[in-house]
Design a protein around this motif. Structure first.
Motif, mmCIF file in Angstrom:
data_model
loop_
_atom_site.group_PDB
_atom_site.id
_atom_site.type_symbol
_atom_site.label_atom_id
_atom_site.label_comp_id
_atom_site.label_asym_id
_atom_site.label_seq_id
_atom_site.Cartn_x
_atom_site.Cartn_y
_atom_site.Cartn_z
ATOM 1 N N ALA A 288 0.839 -1.198 0.000
ATOM 2 C CA ALA A 288 0.000 0.000 0.000
ATOM 3 C C ALA A 288 0.875 1.250 0.000
ATOM 4 O O ALA A 288 0.602 2.222 -0.707
ATOM 5 C CB ALA A 288 -0.929 -0.009 1.221
ATOM 6 N N MET A 291 2.274 1.965 -3.403
ATOM 7 C CA MET A 291 1.269 2.530 -4.301
ATOM 8 C C MET A 291 0.976 3.987 -3.959
ATOM 9 O O MET A 291 0.741 4.809 -4.837
ATOM 10 C CB MET A 291 0.002 1.696 -4.208
ATOM 11 N N PHE A 298 -3.527 7.579 -8.570
ATOM 12 C CA PHE A 298 -4.490 6.921 -7.685
ATOM 13 C C PHE A 298 -4.847 7.825 -6.518
ATOM 14 O O PHE A 298 -4.013 8.568 -6.024
ATOM 15 C CB PHE A 298 -3.913 5.614 -7.143
ATOM 16 N N ASP A 299 -6.062 7.708 -6.070
ATOM 17 C CA ASP A 299 -6.536 8.524 -4.965
ATOM 18 C C ASP A 299 -5.853 8.093 -3.663
ATOM 19 O O ASP A 299 -6.068 6.983 -3.191
ATOM 20 C CB ASP A 299 -8.061 8.359 -4.851
ATOM 21 N N PRO A 300 -5.051 8.979 -3.062
ATOM 22 C CA PRO A 300 -4.327 8.595 -1.842
ATOM 23 C C PRO A 300 -5.268 8.227 -0.695
ATOM 24 O O PRO A 300 -4.968 7.343 0.103
ATOM 25 C CB PRO A 300 -3.510 9.838 -1.479
ATOM 26 N N GLU A 301 -6.397 8.906 -0.621
ATOM 27 C CA GLU A 301 -7.341 8.588 0.454
ATOM 28 C C GLU A 301 -7.795 7.145 0.368
ATOM 29 O O GLU A 301 -7.942 6.462 1.380
ATOM 30 C CB GLU A 301 -8.566 9.508 0.365
ATOM 31 N N MET A 302 -8.009 6.664 -0.840
ATOM 32 C CA MET A 302 -8.460 5.292 -1.016
ATOM 33 C C MET A 302 -7.381 4.317 -0.570
ATOM 34 O O MET A 302 -7.656 3.320 0.098
ATOM 35 C CB MET A 302 -8.807 5.063 -2.494
ATOM 36 N N ILE A 303 -6.127 4.617 -0.922
ATOM 37 C CA ILE A 303 -5.039 3.710 -0.573
ATOM 38 C C ILE A 303 -4.845 3.676 0.940
ATOM 39 O O ILE A 303 -4.613 2.623 1.535
ATOM 40 C CB ILE A 303 -3.743 4.145 -1.272
ATOM 41 N N SER A 305 -7.024 3.978 3.154
ATOM 42 C CA SER A 305 -8.060 3.207 3.844
ATOM 43 C C SER A 305 -7.701 1.737 3.920
ATOM 44 O O SER A 305 -8.319 0.977 4.651
ATOM 45 C CB SER A 305 -9.412 3.383 3.162
ATOM 46 N N MET A 306 -6.635 1.327 3.203
ATOM 47 C CA MET A 306 -6.203 -0.068 3.289
ATOM 48 C C MET A 306 -5.199 -0.297 4.414
ATOM 49 O O MET A 306 -4.864 -1.431 4.715
ATOM 50 C CB MET A 306 -5.559 -0.490 1.963
#
Lengths: 700, 137
Positions: A288, A291, A298-303, A305-306
């Motif tokens: 993660a 990435m 890519f949306d950093p907020e989405m990453i 959340s992992m």
């Protein structure tokens, strides 16, 4: 030779230049001719060149003749206009005349359509611009951090390309703009050393100013960051920063060292500290992270959340929050991690829940709570004086006193259970064990002392809960119906902390007759008996002036029902059997209730066949749910009846239609344990069985 | 930032229950134009028939999985830019990573939740706007 030109020297698209002032049109036309000439000459065959040149000269002559003097003077004028504009600028105002005139001829005057930007996107932004007398130098890397919402008369000295758009939209309505392309500018440096020097100085100055500005910004940003970090530390929150490789940066606060249990964290991989050997967690984490820093697609907020939100380190529950910092292009520069210790928060939440349960139990029987406090205080006093006598060597052998103390403690323990005071209950239990052991062995005086201290502390906690209600007590008490007088009495008693009085006044309202214990029993017994085709009568002997707490009465009404059901099911024989045994066909189940020394006593009796010990033992041995060691113990101690109360005894054997879902005598024992009560069973074969129940209560 | 509530949303899930719950939730959030598809192939057909502004698909579907649907969409010019929200069963980072690399805009863990769904849709559009506002070099 082909005729390339029409008579009119001016191109067909003349109307495109309608908005351009006439003096400049001629300048443009001339330039157009010059350019066209070069282009044409490069296209035609050499043998056609001469004719072409002649023709062009004719056209030029034509253009010049038409308004020759005006044309020339206008051209000169144009240059003069430009020079005077240049002189208005800071940059060029004291440059030598000849340099300026060369510059003037190089400068392009621009006439963009009104209200629109004055060049095409991605083209020709680098260069020197002179807008309404102010010089603007534009280059890719020169930028200003000033607010680009510019006022009309405020033009910075140095701008970034995209800000030119914004300025130009506001200015082109009424501005004169001269522009020199970036490439030409470079050439000019050699031609115009003096001008060039000024321009360079200007650029350097701007750069210096910008660098200073950036430096100050950085200092203030670092300062803010430091303040944030320290503030978070004061709030008990750790803050650290990790880079692309997952290493902790220089910037972290001391709490982080505490949580991660390690000093000097700079450069240490964060993930390894929190996941230890968990390979899957480590792999996911690093993936993660990679990435996250891999670009701006890519949306950093989405990453983020992992990434994990909670970890346990050294038995502490730590919450993790993530924040990223990105540049203007959306590339993540660094990742901040916030650490918060949730352990005590969770612990407090649990404690609060428990406190709520205690308060609820207290609400249900506040008079009882007051009484309990008195009883425990007394027991505590007894324990304390016992300890005093013990430590001074006097206590050994005083068994009577010990028995009395044990009884007080036991009774107090039961009451604690009713009010969910688990810790206090456990302290009392420890005290009981201690006191019991005193008679048998040497006890550590210090340990005893400590234990009494804990006992006292828990007791004080129970008192504090009552105190914490404060005025709230009145509200609870108001839930019970009082007349004004009664209420006044109560209010005064609470304020004066006259516990006895309060208790009495409250209990009057929350107490019911003990007869309520047997509500509905008669009917129930009748119908159960009918179902089984047995004949059974029910008798109750309960003093009508005996009052107990409403809730207790209700509870006993429900739970003690298992006892008569047991009698109906297994105790009383069928009418035929009874007759054969010489008994009356109708069996009797009776209950007697009374109070003795703050103990509520119930005796439930049936005149049935009594316990069949051999059947009980057989059933017990065949029952896999029972602890067979226990069974053996009870058999050898001649306490067969206790087997009936073992957990799991009734769950298989006595599931009959009458007894229902297998809930039986073991549940009765559990209930009584909770409220500090006891039960005994005696039986005489052929004559009947008797249950004797004791329950510690508050009396009026 | 304004989200066009009239936008066309395509929900793809092989469970009829989920499809109807999804439609209801979206309606409650103010999105009336919801089309349902029960598998990947149907979804692709619908994408041919009409323009959609958002696709919400379950990860685990027979024959064509959510991620495969995403890949097919990203291959074609017409559907390359359509925002795609993947609904995952449990946090399987492997699959989510694959989805991200294949061009998913965001993901949401089951069960369908009103607040989470709205937050994810908003985030998808917010991130697109952030990308648009980046200064041009």
């Amino acid at each position: 030779m082909t005729d390339f030109f029409v008579d009119d020297p001016f191109p067909d698209e003349e109307n495109k230049f309608d908005h351009i002032p006439i003096e400049s049109r001629r300048l443009l036309a001339r330039k157009y001719l010059d350019t066209s000439e070069k282009l044409l000459l490069s296209l035609v065959n050499p043998e056609d060149k001469v004719g072409l040149i002649e023709r062009l000269d004719q056209i030029r002559q034509l253009a010049e003749d038409q308004d020759a003097s005006l044309f020339l003077s206008e051209e000169e004028e144009a240059v003069q206009v430009i020079i005077s504009e240049l002189r208005k600028t800071e940059l060029f105002h004291d440059q030598p005349e000849h340099e300026l005139s060369v510059l003037a001829t190089q400068l392009q005057e621009m006439f963009p359509p009104v209200g629109e930007p004055f060049f095409q996107p991605f083209e020709d932004k680098n260069g020197v611009y002179i807008i309404d007398g102010k010089t603007v130098i534009c280059g890719m890397d020169c930028f200003t951090l000033r607010d680009s919402q510019l006022e009309e008369d405020e033009i910075p000295k140095c701008v970034a390309g995209d800000e030119i758009d914004r300025i130009s939209v506001g200015l082109t309505a009424k501005s004169r703009i001269f522009y020199i392309k970036g490439d030409s500018f470079v050439d000019l440096i050699s031609l115009l050393p003096s001008c060039a020097q000024s321009i360079i100085q200007c650029v350097m100055g701007e750069l210096r100013e910008t660098m200073d500005f950036l430096r100050k910004e950085r200092v203030s940003t670092m300062e803010q960051l430091r303040l944030t970090r320290d503030m978070l530390e004061n709030m008990g929150i750790g803050l650290l920063c990790i880079n692309q490789a997952g290493e902790i940066g220089q910037f972290y606060n001391a709490l982080v060292e505490d949580y991660l249990d390690r000093k000097s964290l700079a450069g240490v991989p964060f993930a390894d500290m929190i996941f230890g050997k968990d390979r899957d967690a480590l792999r996911n984490y690093y993936r993660a992270l990679q990435m996250l820093f891999s670009g701006n697609l890519f949306d950093p907020e989405m990453i983020i959340s992992m990434l994990p939100n909670e970890v346990t380190i050294n038995e502490r529950i730590i919450k993790l929050d993530y924040f990223f910092v990105q540049d203007r292009q959306g590339h993540v520069q660094s990742l901040f991690v916030r650490l918060e210790d949730l352990t005590s928060e969770r612990f407090i939440a649990k404690k609060e829940e428990q406190e709520k349960r205690i308060i609820d139990a207290m609400h249900a029987n506040i008079g009882g709570y007051f009484q309990m406090l008195e009883d425990i205080e007394a027991a505590l006093g007894q324990a304390q004086s016992f300890f005093d006598r013990f430590s001074s060597g006097q206590a050994k052998g005083e068994e009577e006193n010990v028995a009395g103390l044990m009884r007080s403690l036991h009774s107090a323990k039961g009451l604690c259970g009713q009010y969910e005071l688990e810790q206090l209950k456990s302290e009392i239990h420890k005290t009981e064990s201690f006191v019991q052991n005193v008679l048998n062995e040497e006890i550590d005086v210090d340990a005893f002392k400590q234990m009494l201290k804990s006992f006292k502390k828990e007791f004080q906690y129970a008192v504090s809960i009552k105190d914490s209600l404060g005025k709230e007590i009145i509200r609870i008490l108001q839930g019970i119906n009082y007349s004004q007088d009664e209420f006044d009495q109560l209010f005064n008693a609470v304020n004066a902390e006259e516990h006895d009085t309060v208790r009495l006044l409250v209990q009057e309202k929350t107490m019911v007759s003990a007869e309520r214990i047997v509500d509905n029993w008669s009917k129930d017994i009748s119908s159960l008996a009918d179902n089984l085709e047995k004949k059974i009568d029910f008798q109750a002997d309960i003093p009508d002036d005996l009052k107990i707490n409403k809730n207790l009465a209700h509870r006993l009404n429900v739970e003690m029902g298992h006892l008569y059901r047991n009698s109906v099911d297994h105790g009383i024989e069928f009418p035929a059997e009874r007759k054969k045994a010489g008994k009356h066909e109708t069996g009797i189940i009776s209950i007697k209730v009374w109070e003795e020394s703050k103990i509520l006593k119930l005796v439930i009796r049936d005149d049935g066949g009594g316990l069949d010990n051999s059947r009980i033992i057989l059933a017990a041995k065949e029952n896999p749910a029972l602890d067979q060691q226990e069974v053996e113990k009870l058999i050898s101690s001649q306490e067969i009846w206790k087997i009936l109360f073992l957990k799991g005894f009734s769950s298989r054997k006595s599931v009959t239609q009458i007894s229902g879902r297998g809930v039986g005598l073991d549940s009765v024992k559990e209930t009584l344990d909770e409220i500090g009560g006891t039960i005994r069973m005696t039986s005489e074969t052929g004559k009947g069985s008797t249950f004797s129940v004791n329950i510690p209560i508050n009396t009026n | 930032m304004e989200i066009d509530k009239e936008m066309n949303i395509l929900v793809v899930d092989d469970s009829m229950l989920i499809r109807s719950v999804a439609k209801k939730i979206l309606k409650n959030l103010g999105f009336p134009n919801v089309t349902l598809a029960d598998d990947g192939s149907t979804a692709l057909e619908k994408l041919n028939e009409q323009t959609f502004n958002l696709v919400i698909a379950d990860m685990n579907m027979p024959e064509i999985s959510g991620i495969e649907l995403l890949k097919k969409m990203r291959e074609k010019e017409e559907t390359r830019q359509i925002p795609f929200l993947l609904v995952t069963a449990e946090e399987s980072q492997d699959e989510i990573m694959t989805a991200i690399r294949a061009g998913v805009n965001n993901y949401m863990q089951k069960p369908w939740n009103v607040k989470t769904l709205m937050a994810k849709i908003e985030r998808i559009y917010q991130f697109e706007e952030e990308k648009r506002n980046r200064p041009k070099i």
